[in-house]
Design an enzyme around this catalytic site. Structure first.
Site, PDB file in Angstrom:
ATOM      1  N   LYS A  13      79.608  -2.047  18.753  1.00  0.00           N
ATOM      2  CA  LYS A  13      80.673  -2.547  18.338  1.00  0.00           C
ATOM      3  C   LYS A  13      80.029  -4.366  18.667  1.00  0.00           C
ATOM      4  O   LYS A  13      79.303  -4.527  19.304  1.00  0.00           O
ATOM      5  CB  LYS A  13      81.526  -2.657  18.927  1.00  0.00           C
ATOM      6  CG  LYS A  13      82.657  -3.434  19.004  1.00  0.00           C
ATOM      7  CD  LYS A  13      82.462  -4.623  20.051  1.00  0.00           C
ATOM      8  CE  LYS A  13      82.960  -4.465  22.088  1.00  0.00           C
ATOM      9  NZ  LYS A  13      82.200  -6.105  22.358  1.00  0.00           N
ATOM     10  N   ASP A 138      89.244  -2.283  24.742  1.00  0.00           N
ATOM     11  CA  ASP A 138      87.801  -2.610  23.575  1.00  0.00           C
ATOM     12  C   ASP A 138      87.815  -0.710  23.235  1.00  0.00           C
ATOM     13  O   ASP A 138      87.690  -0.615  21.898  1.00  0.00           O
ATOM     14  CB  ASP A 138      86.427  -2.427  23.646  1.00  0.00           C
ATOM     15  CG  ASP A 138      86.409  -3.607  23.991  1.00  0.00           C
ATOM     16  OD1 ASP A 138      87.298  -4.955  23.835  1.00  0.00           O
ATOM     17  OD2 ASP A 138      84.845  -4.584  24.231  1.00  0.00           O
TER      18      ASP A 138
END
Length: 270
Positions: A13, A138
């Site tokens: 990410k 997240d």
């Protein structure tokens, strides 16, 4: 015939931009960010088994505990309980991404476990979506692994077209772990304004991260000097930085020139 294992990639990410707007009543921080994901990352495999086990391999395996505290283990246990699955699984995590590096790490691995086990166990995807926020801010974004705008603590998501699909990207980390809590602890508390166009944005955690790991500045300076770079920033709370390139050839040239003392990954954005 032996059944082949199911395989799931845990994509790295990056935060194209990350604005910290304030502190929430629950102690977390109010964020505005745009998540994007690489085509490469860690790899998780699963085989049916009587119990639940996790084996970690790869260059960063030694930095992780494979016991119940591991986020992959926690994700599997939580999904089994939520979906009322009485089955076990033998999981193997091939850890290719640095630990505590601002590119998803444990969150991406946990999300990959939720996707993988939803398939293996035939569970309702709604169970994974319910569990994800409980594992970390997240994890919902990593569960999607699609370009999205995040608000709240980063877990209120809206899919967006940031115009980055297929963009060559180079991730570079100085191989110095950096804890998210320590970086947020150094944030000066100043709200520098909302996030509009991510290209004109910033990462408000860069300054506190650089104060803890000055080598982040060296990485950003080096990335910014590479031929064909269109944007270079730190991701998340660091210490990984990334650069978007105009061409695959320019990215590969930079990857070949990356100093040996740093970890790097040449990939594309999804």
């Amino acid at each position: 015939m032996t059944r082949p294992p199911l395989v799931e990639i845990a994509p790295a990410k990056i935060n194209l931009a990350l604005h910290v707007r304030g502190r929430r009543p629950d102690g977390r921080h109010e964020l505005e960010t745009v998540f994007a994901f690489c085509t490469d990352g860690d790899k998780l495999t699963a085989l049916p088994a009587d119990g639940l086990s996790l084996t970690i391999t790869g260059p960063f395996a030694a930095m992780l505990d494979d016991g119940p505290a591991n986020l992959v283990h926690r994700a599997a246990t939580a999904l089994a309980a939520e979906a009322r699955v009485g089955k076990g699984v033998q999981l193997t995590l091939d850890k290719q991404l640095p630990v505590a590096s601002g590119i998803g790490g444990g969150s991406a691995d946990a999300a990959a476990a939720l996707r993988l086990l939803t398939r293996l166990w035939g569970a309702d995807p709604a169970h994974a979506a319910k569990i994800a926020p409980e594992l970390g801010s997240d994890v919902p974004a990593c569960l999607l692994s699609m370009t999205a705008r995040g608000t709240g603590a980063g877990d209120a998501l809206e899919l967006v077209d940031a115009g980055v699909a297929g963009t060559p990207v180079l991730l570079v980390n100085p191989l110095l772990p950096l804890g998210t809590g320590a970086v947020f602890g150094r944030w000066d508390g100043v709200d520098r304004g909302p996030l509009g166009d991510w290209r004109q944005g910033r990462n408000d955690l860069e300054a506190p991260a650089r104060s803890l790991v000055p080598a982040i500045g060296d990485v950003l300076d080096w990335l910014g000097k590479q031929e064909g770079v269109e944007l270079a920033r730190m991701s998340g709370s660091g210490a990984t930085c990334f650069a978007l390139f105009a061409s695959e050839e320019a990215r590969d040239a930079a990857a070949a020139a990356c100093p040996d003392r740093w970890w790097h990954l040449a990939s594309f954005l999804r």
